[in-house]
Design an enzyme around this catalytic site. Structure first.
Site, PDB file in Angstrom:
ATOM      1  N   LYS A 177       0.676  -1.195   0.139  1.00 43.90           N
ATOM      2  CA  LYS A 177      -0.107   0.015   0.021  1.00 43.90           C
ATOM      3  C   LYS A 177       0.649   1.018   0.025  1.00 43.90           C
ATOM      4  CE  LYS A 177      -4.532   0.776   0.741  1.00 43.90           C
ATOM      5  NZ  LYS A 177      -5.647   0.301   0.261  1.00 43.90           N
ATOM      6  N   GLY A 195     -24.471   3.484   5.276  1.00 46.19           N
ATOM      7  CA  GLY A 195     -23.709   4.210   4.496  1.00 46.19           C
ATOM      8  C   GLY A 195     -24.396   3.838   2.940  1.00 46.19           C
ATOM      9  N   GLY A 237     -23.277   5.036   0.264  1.00 44.18           N
ATOM     10  CA  GLY A 237     -22.395   5.585  -0.807  1.00 44.18           C
ATOM     11  C   GLY A 237     -22.352   4.654  -1.929  1.00 44.18           C
ATOM     12  N   VAL A 293     -20.682   1.723  -2.710  1.00 47.74           N
ATOM     13  CA  VAL A 293     -20.880   0.421  -2.443  1.00 47.74           C
ATOM     14  C   VAL A 293     -22.465   0.077  -1.794  1.00 47.74           C
ATOM     15  CG1 VAL A 293     -20.167  -1.720  -1.394  1.00 47.74           C
ATOM     16  CG2 VAL A 293     -18.646  -0.227  -2.238  1.00 47.74           C
TER      17      VAL A 293
HETATM   18  P1  NAD Z   1     -18.466   6.184  -0.107  1.00 49.67           P
HETATM   19  O1  NAD Z   1     -17.615   7.206   0.354  1.00 49.67           O
HETATM   20  O2  NAD Z   1     -18.874   6.270  -1.440  1.00 49.67           O
HETATM   21  O3  NAD Z   1     -19.619   5.919   0.824  1.00 49.67           O
HETATM   22  C1  NAD Z   1     -19.399   5.957   2.270  1.00 49.67           C
HETATM   23  C2  NAD Z   1     -20.837   6.567   2.755  1.00 49.67           C
HETATM   24  O4  NAD Z   1     -20.829   6.373   4.238  1.00 49.67           O
HETATM   25  C3  NAD Z   1     -21.243   8.040   2.493  1.00 49.67           C
HETATM   26  O5  NAD Z   1     -22.396   8.125   1.739  1.00 49.67           O
HETATM   27  C4  NAD Z   1     -20.996   8.798   3.515  1.00 49.67           C
HETATM   28  O6  NAD Z   1     -21.866   9.820   3.535  1.00 49.67           O
HETATM   29  C5  NAD Z   1     -21.557   7.539   4.521  1.00 49.67           C
HETATM   30  N1  NAD Z   1     -21.019   7.983   5.899  1.00 49.67           N
HETATM   31  C6  NAD Z   1     -20.151   8.387   6.538  1.00 49.67           C
HETATM   32  N2  NAD Z   1     -20.080   8.491   7.902  1.00 49.67           N
HETATM   33  C7  NAD Z   1     -21.362   7.895   8.059  1.00 49.67           C
HETATM   34  C8  NAD Z   1     -21.882   7.717   9.297  1.00 49.67           C
HETATM   35  N3  NAD Z   1     -21.381   8.016  10.575  1.00 49.67           N
HETATM   36  N4  NAD Z   1     -23.215   6.950   9.343  1.00 49.67           N
HETATM   37  C9  NAD Z   1     -23.623   6.740   8.322  1.00 49.67           C
HETATM   38  N5  NAD Z   1     -23.174   6.830   6.996  1.00 49.67           N
HETATM   39  C10 NAD Z   1     -22.074   7.637   7.109  1.00 49.67           C
HETATM   40  O7  NAD Z   1     -17.799   4.920   0.229  1.00 49.67           O
HETATM   41  P2  NAD Z   1     -17.757   3.471  -0.728  1.00 49.67           P
HETATM   42  O8  NAD Z   1     -16.672   3.245  -1.877  1.00 49.67           O
HETATM   43  O9  NAD Z   1     -19.130   3.217  -0.749  1.00 49.67           O
HETATM   44  O10 NAD Z   1     -17.176   2.221   0.371  1.00 49.67           O
HETATM   45  C11 NAD Z   1     -17.892   2.170   1.674  1.00 49.67           C
HETATM   46  C12 NAD Z   1     -16.969   1.294   2.625  1.00 49.67           C
HETATM   47  O11 NAD Z   1     -16.536   0.173   1.990  1.00 49.67           O
HETATM   48  C13 NAD Z   1     -15.873   2.099   3.084  1.00 49.67           C
HETATM   49  O12 NAD Z   1     -15.365   1.817   4.550  1.00 49.67           O
HETATM   50  C14 NAD Z   1     -14.796   1.387   2.066  1.00 49.67           C
HETATM   51  O13 NAD Z   1     -13.371   1.764   2.757  1.00 49.67           O
HETATM   52  C15 NAD Z   1     -15.001   0.294   1.999  1.00 49.67           C
HETATM   53  N6  NAD Z   1     -14.413  -0.621   0.721  1.00 49.67           N
HETATM   54  C16 NAD Z   1     -15.034   0.083  -0.420  1.00 49.67           C
HETATM   55  C17 NAD Z   1     -14.679  -0.496  -1.661  1.00 49.67           C
HETATM   56  C18 NAD Z   1     -14.869  -0.069  -2.867  1.00 49.67           C
HETATM   57  O14 NAD Z   1     -14.868  -0.696  -3.732  1.00 49.67           O
HETATM   58  N7  NAD Z   1     -15.597   1.359  -2.856  1.00 49.67           N
HETATM   59  C19 NAD Z   1     -13.758  -1.728  -1.693  1.00 49.67           C
HETATM   60  C20 NAD Z   1     -13.468  -2.215  -0.485  1.00 49.67           C
HETATM   61  C21 NAD Z   1     -13.809  -1.774   0.955  1.00 49.67           C
END
Ligand code: NAD
Length: 369
Positions: free
Chosen positions: A80, A180, A182, A184
């Protein structure tokens, strides 16, 4: 402070600092373990308060990638990188191209990708200087946005969890609380909606909730900590890490914890408590590996078909981990680590066999006969 004792104890092979004052580049690449292949892991950009914080993050995240890549069956080790800087002010073409040249100087021992605060555009600049980058644009043979693939893998992990708890993989009629909305979380919501599940959702962003409801129109929105109290079959953390902790664990009224967030257990002992309470924990770093599986295919020529096949294997691997957890009466997080470590160890051993072809080491050496 970085010490050799620390590297020995965490098992890292190499940590490199790269500096280029011409573009204000301050980067650290940590290569944890290359037994299975070149170390693959993303580059995070963050305004770290201190260099020690940046080193700590690089060490912790690179070690996590070794485990994730191993349990996912990838022929890749773990690494990383972190770039110290403010992503809203410090990004430039020069910075990422300079960084790309340093990645190139590692001769393929480290392959990078997107992570927090880096995106496809940044990878494209890196790609101008090195081939050792994934997550580049689709027009350049890249695999595009990883989030739908991550969501697909989480859904497969949920199906496997349902087999274990309910004896059937179907999510029809199951109640799932997604924290969340977001990238995913929204893709996962759509999978669940299509499967006939009932979805609760919670997010701090109104805009993201609005977007979520366009994909999952019948979802019910929860406020703040209600997500931990709601009576549901599955809690799906898709926002933050460490949400399984002393405060939340007593509240949970679910049978399964299965979501995309990294490092869901605040401490390992919370995984022990889940087991004691009879709550099944789907191994987070396996079921959220769809994204890294997807980018890994770029090296052999990416296609949606290949990615689908690879990500869908998360179903079988999750069941295998549950079986190991039962057979050895150990918590799921420990069974996952164990299988990841066993794979690395078995490959390390087989590499002890000399394969011949030493001509490159002793050119010109002839047989005595
Ligand atoms: P993202 O930033 O698109 O979504 C995260 C969401 O969580 C956002 O909508 C944000 O407003 C919300 N959030 C933040 N704090 C919060 C809280 N206290 N309560 C409720 N909601 C809250 O991120 P993502 O890409 O959807 O990833 C989601 C999670 O999965 C992260 O932890 C990321 O590390 C993990 N992840 C993502 C991927 C990927 O391919 N995107 C791969 C492996 C792991």
């Amino acid at each position: 402070m970085l010490t050799f004792e620390k590297l020995y104890s965490m098992g890292h092979e190499e940590v490199v600092f790269f500096a280029d004052p011409s573009c204000n580049l301050k980067a650290i690449i940590a290569i944890h373990n290359t037994t299975l292949g070149p170390a693959l892991g993303g580059t995070r950009m963050w305004p770290y308060a201190s260099i020690d914080d940046a080193i700590e993050d690089a060490l912790r995240l690179s070690r996590g990638m070794t485990y994730k890549n191993s349990i996912s069956g990838l022929h890749l080790g773990g690494g990383k990188a972190v770039i110290i800087g403010d992503p809203t002010k410090d990004k430039s073409e020069a910075l990422f191209r300079s960084y790309g040249r340093f990645v190139e100087s590692l001769n393929g021992r480290y392959i990078t990708a997107e992570d927090v605060n880096t995106n496809v555009e940044d990878m494209e600049y890196i790609f101008a200087e090195t081939g050792n980058v994934t997550g580049v644009a689709e027009i350049h043979g890249g695999s595009g946005n990883p989030s739908p693939w991550t969501a697909r893998g989480v859904f497969r992990g949920m199906e496997a969890s349902c087999v274990k708890v309910f004896g059937d993989k179907s999510l029809k009629g199951k109640v799932v609380a997604i924290q969340g909305a977001g990238s995913v979380g929204t893709h996962l919501g759509k999978w669940l909606f299509d499967a006939g599940a009932k979805v609760f959702v919670n997010d701090i962003s109104e805009a993201n909730i609005k977007r979520f409801l366009e994909s999952v129109p019948n979802a019910e929105v929860l406020k703040g900590d209600e997500i931990y109290d709601v009576k549901a079959d599955i809690y799906a953390p898709c926002a933050l890490g460490a949400t399984i902790n002393d405060q939340t664990i007593e509240k949970l009224k679910v049978k399964i914890v299965c979501g995309a967030a990294n490092n869901q257990l605040k401490e390992n002992r919370h995984g022990d408590i889940l087991k004691e309470r009879g709550i099944l924990y789907a191994p987070d770093y396996l079921i959220n590996a769809g994204g890294v599986m997807n980018v890994s295919i770029e090296f052999e020529g990416w296609s949606a078909e290949k990615s689908t096949k690879m990500v869908d294997k998360i179903f079988d691997t999750t069941l295998k981990i549950f079986k190991t957890s039962d057979e050895q009466n150990i918590p799921v997080y420990r069974a996952t680590d164990l299988l990841a470590e066993q794979r690395i160890e078995s490959i390390r051993k087989l590499k002890g066999t000399y394969l011949g072809n030493h001509a490159h080491r002793f050119p010109g050496r002839k047989s005595r006969g």
